[in-house]
Scaffold this active site. Structure first.
Site, PDB file in Angstrom:
ATOM      1  N   SER A 139      29.293  15.752  76.011  1.00 18.84           N
ATOM      2  CA  SER A 139      29.404  14.264  75.495  1.00 18.84           C
ATOM      3  C   SER A 139      31.009  14.371  76.690  1.00 18.84           C
ATOM      4  O   SER A 139      31.599  14.882  76.909  1.00 18.84           O
ATOM      5  CB  SER A 139      29.581  14.037  74.119  1.00 18.84           C
ATOM      6  OG  SER A 139      29.638  12.556  74.212  1.00 18.84           O
ATOM      7  N   TYR A 152      32.305  13.621  65.044  1.00 18.24           N
ATOM      8  CA  TYR A 152      31.501  13.780  66.344  1.00 18.24           C
ATOM      9  C   TYR A 152      31.962  14.481  67.692  1.00 18.24           C
ATOM     10  O   TYR A 152      32.029  15.594  68.393  1.00 18.24           O
ATOM     11  CB  TYR A 152      30.545  12.456  66.857  1.00 18.24           C
ATOM     12  CG  TYR A 152      29.294  12.716  68.031  1.00 18.24           C
ATOM     13  CD1 TYR A 152      28.505  13.168  67.442  1.00 18.24           C
ATOM     14  CD2 TYR A 152      29.700  11.792  69.111  1.00 18.24           C
ATOM     15  CE1 TYR A 152      27.428  13.473  69.195  1.00 18.24           C
ATOM     16  CE2 TYR A 152      29.082  12.401  70.186  1.00 18.24           C
ATOM     17  CZ  TYR A 152      28.260  12.871  70.461  1.00 18.24           C
ATOM     18  OH  TYR A 152      26.488  13.094  71.445  1.00 18.24           O
TER      19      TYR A 152
HETATM   20  O1  NJP Z   1      19.399  11.065  70.779  1.00 18.11           O
HETATM   21  P1  NJP Z   1      17.959  11.557  70.315  1.00 18.11           P
HETATM   22  P2  NJP Z   1      19.387  11.886  72.316  1.00 18.11           P
HETATM   23  N1  NJP Z   1      16.788  21.059  65.294  1.00 18.11           N
HETATM   24  O2  NJP Z   1      18.040  11.243  68.836  1.00 18.11           O
HETATM   25  C1  NJP Z   1      16.998  16.840  67.784  1.00 18.11           C
HETATM   26  C2  NJP Z   1      23.369  13.313  73.746  1.00 18.11           C
HETATM   27  N2  NJP Z   1      24.655  12.481  73.779  1.00 18.11           N
HETATM   28  O3  NJP Z   1      18.540  12.191  73.652  1.00 18.11           O
HETATM   29  O4  NJP Z   1      14.115  17.288  65.197  1.00 18.11           O
HETATM   30  C3  NJP Z   1      15.991  20.544  66.360  1.00 18.11           C
HETATM   31  O5  NJP Z   1      17.212  10.463  71.219  1.00 18.11           O
HETATM   32  C4  NJP Z   1      15.991  15.622  67.407  1.00 18.11           C
HETATM   33  O6  NJP Z   1      14.464  16.551  67.282  1.00 18.11           O
HETATM   34  P3  NJP Z   1      13.893  16.513  65.832  1.00 18.11           P
HETATM   35  C5  NJP Z   1      23.958  14.112  71.786  1.00 18.11           C
HETATM   36  O7  NJP Z   1      24.557  14.894  71.548  1.00 18.11           O
HETATM   37  C6  NJP Z   1      23.972  11.630  73.484  1.00 18.11           C
HETATM   38  O8  NJP Z   1      20.583  10.710  72.982  1.00 18.11           O
HETATM   39  O9  NJP Z   1      12.497  15.975  66.497  1.00 18.11           O
HETATM   40  N3  NJP Z   1      16.037  19.693  66.973  1.00 18.11           N
HETATM   41  C7  NJP Z   1      15.516  15.281  68.832  1.00 18.11           C
HETATM   42  O10 NJP Z   1      14.848  15.351  69.718  1.00 18.11           O
HETATM   43  C8  NJP Z   1      22.532  15.499  71.874  1.00 18.11           C
HETATM   44  O11 NJP Z   1      23.171  16.188  71.592  1.00 18.11           O
HETATM   45  C9  NJP Z   1      24.206  10.323  73.938  1.00 18.11           C
HETATM   46  O12 NJP Z   1      14.364  15.635  65.204  1.00 18.11           O
HETATM   47  C10 NJP Z   1      17.577  19.127  66.538  1.00 18.11           C
HETATM   48  C11 NJP Z   1      17.304  14.959  69.660  1.00 18.11           C
HETATM   49  O13 NJP Z   1      17.718  16.217  68.877  1.00 18.11           O
HETATM   50  C12 NJP Z   1      21.915  14.173  73.050  1.00 18.11           C
HETATM   51  O14 NJP Z   1      22.761  14.390  73.619  1.00 18.11           O
HETATM   52  C13 NJP Z   1      25.391  10.450  74.655  1.00 18.11           C
HETATM   53  C14 NJP Z   1      18.502  18.700  65.172  1.00 18.11           C
HETATM   54  C15 NJP Z   1      17.934  13.960  69.449  1.00 18.11           C
HETATM   55  O15 NJP Z   1      17.000  12.782  69.940  1.00 18.11           O
HETATM   56  C16 NJP Z   1      20.423  14.827  72.581  1.00 18.11           C
HETATM   57  O16 NJP Z   1      20.541  13.085  71.938  1.00 18.11           O
HETATM   58  C17 NJP Z   1      26.499  11.984  74.777  1.00 18.11           C
HETATM   59  C18 NJP Z   1      18.237  20.008  65.149  1.00 18.11           C
HETATM   60  N4  NJP Z   1      18.185  20.572  63.695  1.00 18.11           N
HETATM   61  C19 NJP Z   1      25.874  13.190  74.184  1.00 18.11           C
HETATM   62  N5  NJP Z   1      18.055  17.699  64.297  1.00 18.11           N
HETATM   63  C20 NJP Z   1      23.838   9.657  73.452  1.00 18.11           C
HETATM   64  N6  NJP Z   1      22.302   9.207  73.785  1.00 18.11           N
HETATM   65  O17 NJP Z   1      24.285   7.768  74.108  1.00 18.11           O
HETATM   66  C21 NJP Z   1      18.423  17.540  65.531  1.00 18.11           C
HETATM   67  O18 NJP Z   1      27.783  11.343  75.067  1.00 18.11           O
HETATM   68  N7  NJP Z   1      17.253  17.186  66.941  1.00 18.11           N
END
Ligand code: NJP
Length: 236
Positions: A139, A152
């Site tokens: 991030s 975070y």
């Molecule tokens: O978020 P979201 P993003 N095991 O909530 C998965 C970073 N980032 O795409 O397991 C495996 O739509 C969850 O899948 P599910 C952020 O920190 C973002 O924005 O099915 N998977 C979903 O596919 C993160 O590292 C922003 O619920 C797990 C995904 O993670 C990355 O970008 C800004 C899990 C999250 O999708 C992707 O986030 C920034 C587990 N235990 C950095 N827990 C931003 N959006 O503004 C969750 O600086 N997931």
């Protein structure tokens, strides 16, 4: 073993929506066979079925060592190698530090830090064999803080340290810390396209940065990319 595509293989954690889905699409377009993991297995299976090349959707909870091992086994049994690992799974819970529960703090580190560490270690022999790329989705806050961001931002500072240590310990790998600013996804319980997010980057734009890194020759190592909306306040 499925070796169609151009022979290169990528795995993406958290591929069920948001940035992970956008990365999976770009990897498939670039000719990679892809192994896609998330807890929402139906979403990753649906995504895999709609991609242009070989793709596997598989259950993955990066906080559960048994699940990480099952995902690794499924990916390697199906495709036989790994060239790119995208550690994208991540969560964020935003509260002042004195209002942050131990459970929320620990949950954040379990996914964002221990999950990325454990998944990378699980695939490490195959990544070393291919002299592959590890993409850590960190991030822009991996070097700055803000009120309510304590759990975070500290997890992303830790992920930055992890990225660099993996690189130093494994010079044959190329470790890229991708540092997006605000992206219009479902992150932290938000809704894509919701009012107020008009200026956020779209996940497809962030995925273009991955395409750029993938297309460079193996002799070039992109170590860090900071990518923010031009409408986001410049803060360093
Ligand atoms: O978020 P979201 P993003 N095991 O909530 C998965 C970073 N980032 O795409 O397991 C495996 O739509 C969850 O899948 P599910 C952020 O920190 C973002 O924005 O099915 N998977 C979903 O596919 C993160 O590292 C922003 O619920 C797990 C995904 O993670 C990355 O970008 C800004 C899990 C999250 O999708 C992707 O986030 C920034 C587990 N235990 C950095 N827990 C931003 N959006 O503004 C969750 O600086 N997931």
């Amino acid at each position: 073993m499925d070796r169609s595509g151009d022979g290169r293989v990528a795995a993406v954690t958290g591929a069920s929506r948001g940035l992970g889905t956008a990365f999976a699409r770009v990897l498939a377009e670039e000719g990679f066979a892809v192994a896609l993991g998330a807890r929402d297995v139906q979403a990753v299976e649906r995504l895999a079925a709609g991609l242009p090349g070989p793709a596997l959707g598989h259950a993955l909870d990066v906080t559960d060592p048994t699940s990480v091992e099952a995902f690794r086994r499924a990916a390697i049994e199906r495709f036989g190698r790994l060239d790119v690992l995208v550690n994208n799974a991540g969560i964020g819970i935003f509260r002042r530090l004195e209002e942050t529960s131990r459970e929320d703090f620990e949950a954040t580190f379990r996914v964002n830090v221990f999950g990325a560490w454990a998944t990378t270690v699980a695939f490490l022999p195959w990544l070393k064999e291919s002299r592959g790329i590890v993409l850590m989705v960190s991030s822009d806050v991996s070097t700055r803080t803000f009120p309510t961001g304590g759990s975070y931002t500290s997890s992303k500072f830790a992920l930055r340290a992890l990225s660099r240590t993996f690189q130093q310990e494994n010079p044959e790998l190329r470790v890229l810390e991708l540092r997006p600013g605000a992206v219009d996804t479902s992150f932290a319980g938000s809704t894509p396209g919701a009012p107020g997010k008009e200026w956020f980057l779209q996940p497809e734009v962030v995925a273009e940065a991955v395409r750029f890194a993938l297309r460079l020759p193996p002799g070039a190592r992109v170590e860090e990319i900071v990518l923010r909306s031009s409408l986001q306040t410049p803060e360093f």
